[in-house]
Design a protein around this motif. Structure first.
Motif, mmCIF file in Angstrom:
data_model
loop_
_atom_site.group_PDB
_atom_site.id
_atom_site.type_symbol
_atom_site.label_atom_id
_atom_site.label_comp_id
_atom_site.label_asym_id
_atom_site.label_seq_id
_atom_site.Cartn_x
_atom_site.Cartn_y
_atom_site.Cartn_z
ATOM 1 N N SER A 125 0.817 -1.215 0.000
ATOM 2 C CA SER A 125 0.000 0.000 0.000
ATOM 3 C C SER A 125 0.852 1.268 0.000
ATOM 4 C CB SER A 125 -0.925 0.013 1.218
ATOM 5 O OG SER A 125 -1.810 -1.080 1.166
ATOM 6 N N PHE A 126 2.080 1.186 0.545
ATOM 7 C CA PHE A 126 2.980 2.337 0.606
ATOM 8 C C PHE A 126 4.240 2.089 -0.231
ATOM 9 C CE2 PHE A 126 0.183 2.856 4.138
ATOM 10 C CZ PHE A 126 0.071 4.220 4.345
ATOM 11 N N SER A 127 4.065 1.332 -1.287
ATOM 12 C CA SER A 127 5.170 0.987 -2.188
ATOM 13 C C SER A 127 6.006 2.218 -2.539
ATOM 14 C CB SER A 127 4.586 0.367 -3.461
ATOM 15 O OG SER A 127 5.591 0.021 -4.372
ATOM 16 N N ARG A 128 7.358 2.060 -2.527
ATOM 17 C CA ARG A 128 8.246 3.204 -2.790
ATOM 18 C C ARG A 128 9.359 2.802 -3.756
ATOM 19 N NH1 ARG A 128 10.375 6.565 2.174
ATOM 20 N NH2 ARG A 128 11.326 4.581 2.778
ATOM 21 N N VAL A 129 9.416 3.475 -4.908
ATOM 22 C CA VAL A 129 10.430 3.211 -5.930
ATOM 23 C C VAL A 129 10.828 4.538 -6.582
ATOM 24 C CG1 VAL A 129 11.032 1.953 -8.039
ATOM 25 C CG2 VAL A 129 9.394 0.954 -6.422
ATOM 26 N N VAL A 130 12.135 4.724 -6.764
ATOM 27 C CA VAL A 130 12.644 5.937 -7.410
ATOM 28 C C VAL A 130 13.648 5.550 -8.488
ATOM 29 C CG1 VAL A 130 14.109 7.971 -7.066
ATOM 30 C CG2 VAL A 130 12.269 7.473 -5.448
ATOM 31 N N PHE A 131 13.547 6.205 -9.645
ATOM 32 C CA PHE A 131 14.528 6.069 -10.716
ATOM 33 C C PHE A 131 15.193 7.433 -10.919
ATOM 34 C CE2 PHE A 131 11.722 2.540 -11.550
ATOM 35 C CZ PHE A 131 12.555 1.545 -12.045
ATOM 36 N N ALA A 132 16.530 7.448 -10.875
ATOM 37 C CA ALA A 132 17.271 8.696 -11.064
ATOM 38 C C ALA A 132 18.394 8.490 -12.074
ATOM 39 C CB ALA A 132 17.844 9.177 -9.729
ATOM 40 N N PHE A 133 18.585 9.470 -12.941
ATOM 41 C CA PHE A 133 19.674 9.430 -13.947
ATOM 42 C C PHE A 133 19.666 8.108 -14.717
ATOM 43 C CE2 PHE A 133 21.307 11.758 -10.156
ATOM 44 C CZ PHE A 133 21.284 13.037 -10.677
ATOM 45 N N THR A 134 18.491 7.596 -15.023
ATOM 46 C CA THR A 134 18.350 6.275 -15.642
ATOM 47 C C THR A 134 17.844 6.401 -17.077
ATOM 48 O OG1 THR A 134 18.022 5.082 -13.566
ATOM 49 C CG2 THR A 134 17.033 4.110 -15.522
ATOM 50 N N TYR A 135 18.451 5.621 -17.984
ATOM 51 C CA TYR A 135 18.005 5.568 -19.375
ATOM 52 C C TYR A 135 16.864 4.567 -19.489
ATOM 53 C CZ TYR A 135 17.781 4.547 -24.344
ATOM 54 O OH TYR A 135 17.325 4.351 -25.625
ATOM 55 N N MET A 136 15.772 4.987 -20.134
ATOM 56 C CA MET A 136 14.615 4.124 -20.313
ATOM 57 C C MET A 136 14.284 3.984 -21.790
ATOM 58 S SD MET A 136 12.151 5.582 -17.278
ATOM 59 C CE MET A 136 12.726 5.681 -15.568
ATOM 60 N N ASP A 137 14.310 2.750 -22.279
ATOM 61 C CA ASP A 137 13.974 2.485 -23.673
ATOM 62 C C ASP A 137 12.469 2.681 -23.878
ATOM 63 O OD1 ASP A 137 14.337 1.801 -26.279
ATOM 64 O OD2 ASP A 137 15.250 -0.155 -25.886
ATOM 65 N N LYS A 138 12.041 2.596 -25.118
ATOM 66 C CA LYS A 138 10.637 2.887 -25.469
ATOM 67 C C LYS A 138 9.668 1.840 -24.931
ATOM 68 C CE LYS A 138 11.202 0.663 -29.991
ATOM 69 N NZ LYS A 138 11.129 0.862 -31.449
ATOM 70 N N ILE A 139 10.149 0.753 -24.345
ATOM 71 C CA ILE A 139 9.246 -0.281 -23.826
ATOM 72 C C ILE A 139 8.441 0.196 -22.612
ATOM 73 C CG2 ILE A 139 10.717 -2.161 -24.617
ATOM 74 C CD1 ILE A 139 11.570 -2.527 -21.669
ATOM 75 N N ILE A 140 8.851 1.266 -21.945
ATOM 76 C CA ILE A 140 8.129 1.761 -20.774
ATOM 77 C C ILE A 140 6.784 2.348 -21.212
ATOM 78 C CG2 ILE A 140 8.165 3.325 -18.802
ATOM 79 C CD1 ILE A 140 10.237 1.062 -18.705
ATOM 80 N N THR A 141 5.704 1.890 -20.581
ATOM 81 C CA THR A 141 4.389 2.418 -20.912
ATOM 82 C C THR A 141 4.312 3.892 -20.535
ATOM 83 O OG1 THR A 141 3.438 1.873 -18.760
ATOM 84 C CG2 THR A 141 3.344 0.173 -20.444
ATOM 85 N N PRO A 142 3.592 4.703 -21.308
ATOM 86 C CA PRO A 142 3.501 6.137 -20.982
ATOM 87 C C PRO A 142 3.021 6.397 -19.554
ATOM 88 C CG PRO A 142 2.634 5.739 -23.177
ATOM 89 C CD PRO A 142 2.890 4.390 -22.569
ATOM 90 N N ARG A 143 2.068 5.587 -19.058
ATOM 91 C CA ARG A 143 1.550 5.798 -17.703
ATOM 92 C C ARG A 143 2.605 5.481 -16.645
ATOM 93 N NH1 ARG A 143 -3.590 6.489 -16.766
ATOM 94 N NH2 ARG A 143 -3.612 5.259 -14.847
ATOM 95 N N GLY A 144 3.475 4.549 -16.929
ATOM 96 C CA GLY A 144 4.623 4.295 -16.070
ATOM 97 C C GLY A 144 4.383 3.368 -14.894
ATOM 98 N N TRP A 145 3.252 3.516 -14.208
ATOM 99 C CA TRP A 145 3.030 2.809 -12.950
ATOM 100 C C TRP A 145 1.619 2.218 -12.902
ATOM 101 C CZ3 TRP A 145 7.492 2.876 -10.110
ATOM 102 C CH2 TRP A 145 8.416 3.897 -10.403
ATOM 103 N N TYR A 146 1.461 1.152 -12.091
ATOM 104 C CA TYR A 146 0.159 0.494 -11.961
ATOM 105 C C TYR A 146 -0.183 0.366 -10.482
ATOM 106 C CZ TYR A 146 -3.520 -3.020 -12.399
ATOM 107 O OH TYR A 146 -4.719 -3.696 -12.318
ATOM 108 N N ASP A 147 -1.444 0.591 -10.142
ATOM 109 C CA ASP A 147 -1.845 0.654 -8.736
ATOM 110 C C ASP A 147 -2.288 -0.681 -8.144
ATOM 111 O OD1 ASP A 147 -4.324 0.217 -9.892
ATOM 112 O OD2 ASP A 147 -5.064 2.241 -9.550
ATOM 113 N N TRP A 148 -2.100 -1.771 -8.871
ATOM 114 C CA TRP A 148 -2.484 -3.124 -8.417
ATOM 115 C C TRP A 148 -4.010 -3.227 -8.256
ATOM 116 C CZ3 TRP A 148 1.957 -6.235 -7.717
ATOM 117 C CH2 TRP A 148 1.709 -7.574 -7.365
ATOM 118 N N GLY A 149 -4.732 -2.391 -8.993
ATOM 119 C CA GLY A 149 -6.184 -2.431 -8.947
ATOM 120 C C GLY A 149 -6.796 -1.788 -7.722
#
Length: 379
Positions: free
Chosen positions: A300-324
């Motif tokens: 419920s309090f999931s925490r993830v950070v990406f910094a100075f990271t290269y992301m290929d085009k496979i990343i969905t535009p929305r980026g994140w999912y709330d597990w419903g």
């Protein structure tokens, strides 16, 4: 006369009932007031703990209250060599080498593993601290197995995700270099149940992995609990291939997705606002195929950070999912800071993710995030 006596008795009974009712009402009122007071005090305590946490996260030793004091040992007291040729080593398998170490190990033991594919399932017990496992290069030294969560174990029950790991570490101060951990179970079909297949599970504090490779499909790397450091590692999977409730820093790692469907890079399981866990990816690279969420809110309090990271085009535009669960929009902490590449465009991200400021990103981008200045020296 009899009628008068009967009336007096009824009156006494009624007065007694009223008296007892007042006692009950007073008692209930007192209990209700006590409960409200207790809830108020608990709320005050929770608020205080939260502000204490904010203050602690800005300090150098922010995790000392959640984890044991770091007392690492780097000077080796014993060297063991593993070689599939019995004439060239002390043991022919990694498992035999580990089993030769005292169960309550007091000092650093270095196990050097020669090139080869070692078909073994291994678990290091909690008391066997200070083990170093050194391969001859991630492309040359491979430990592999093929268990899945639905496979029946020795006790007649399914192994579960936890028990499916090819290599499991339960002891603190573990260090691995230049080696591959692999679960060779094939990638499951979409919607398949019980096909989680862990390559490595780390369930201990203060563990480091340098120049290692983790290969699997669903649930490749179980970053279960504890402070962990991954440096120059390659991690490959499809769904939730880095998951768990560790406090972990991924430094200059290559995260590679292999899926023809939707997948997720992380599933972090922080369950409370006061927990100090989370995943931080700094100077990493995300590549692969399919459509990939940066993370799913397992906790419920999931925490993830990406910094100075290269992301290929496979990343969905929305980026994140709330597990419903839309309620998690208010409690998760998902952020990016100065990421690049076609998948890093923040314009289409969900509204409950953040483009961090320099000040917000600062606690996540250095070894201080995992108290590394205490236990990562001399690596």
């Amino acid at each position: 006369m009899t009628a008068i006596m009967g009336s007096k008795k009824k009156l006494c009974v009624m007065l007694l009932i009223l008296f007892l009712s007042n006692i009950v009402i007073t008692a209930n009122s007192s209990k209700s007031h006590s409960k409200k007071k207790t809830k108020f005090n608990e709320l005050r305590k929770t608020e205080k703990r939260y502000f204490d946490w904010i203050k602690r996260m800005s300090s150098r030793n922010h995790s000392t209250n959640s984890f044991v004091e770091a007392k690492n040992k780097f000077e080796p007291c014993k060297f063991i060599k593993v070689n599939q040729n019995p004439k060239l080593g002390d043991f022919t398998t990694v498992k035999k080498a580990i089993n030769s170490i005292p169960l309550f190990n007091p000092c650093r033991v270095v196990i050097s593993v020669s090139p080869g594919t070692y078909r073994e399932k291994i678990e290091i017990p909690a008391s066997m601290a200070y083990v170093t496992l050194e391969g001859s290069g991630a492309a040359k030294t491979i430990i592999r197995w093929d268990d899945t969560a639905d496979r029946i174990g020795p006790n007649g029950a399914a192994l579960g995700t936890y028990g499916s790991a090819t290599f499991a570490v339960n002891a603190p101060f573990f260090l691995a270099r230049n080696i591959t951990f692999k679960n060779k179970s094939p990638a499951p079909l979409a919607g398949a149940i019980g096909k989680q297949a862990v390559a490595l599970r780390i369930s201990a504090d203060m563990a480091a992995f340098i120049n290692c490779k983790f290969v699997g499909a669903q649930d490749t790397l179980y970053d279960h609990k504890g402070r962990h450091y991954f440096k120059n590692c390659h991690i490959q999977g499809s769904v939730d291939f880095i998951f768990g409730d560790g406090l972990s820093l991924y430094d200059s790692c290559h995260l590679h997705a292999k899926t023809n469907n939707y997948g997720a890079l992380t599933a972090q399981k922080r369950e409370s606002m006061l927990d100090e866990t989370g995943f931080s990816f700094v100077n990493c690279k995300v590549t692969g195929n399919g459509a990939l969420y940066l993370g799913r809110a397992w906790g419920s309090f999931s925490r993830v950070v990406f910094a100075f990271t290269y992301m290929d085009k496979i990343i969905t535009p929305r980026g994140w999912y709330d597990w419903g669960d839309k309620q998690r929009h208010m409690t998760v902490f998902y952020g990016q800071f100065k990421c690049s590449g076609p998948g890093a465009n923040y314009g289409g991200r969900v509204s409950w993710a953040r483009e961090l400021t320099k000040q917000e990103a600062q606690p996540f981008v250095s070894l201080s995030f995992i108290d590394g200045h205490e236990w990562l020296t001399n690596l």
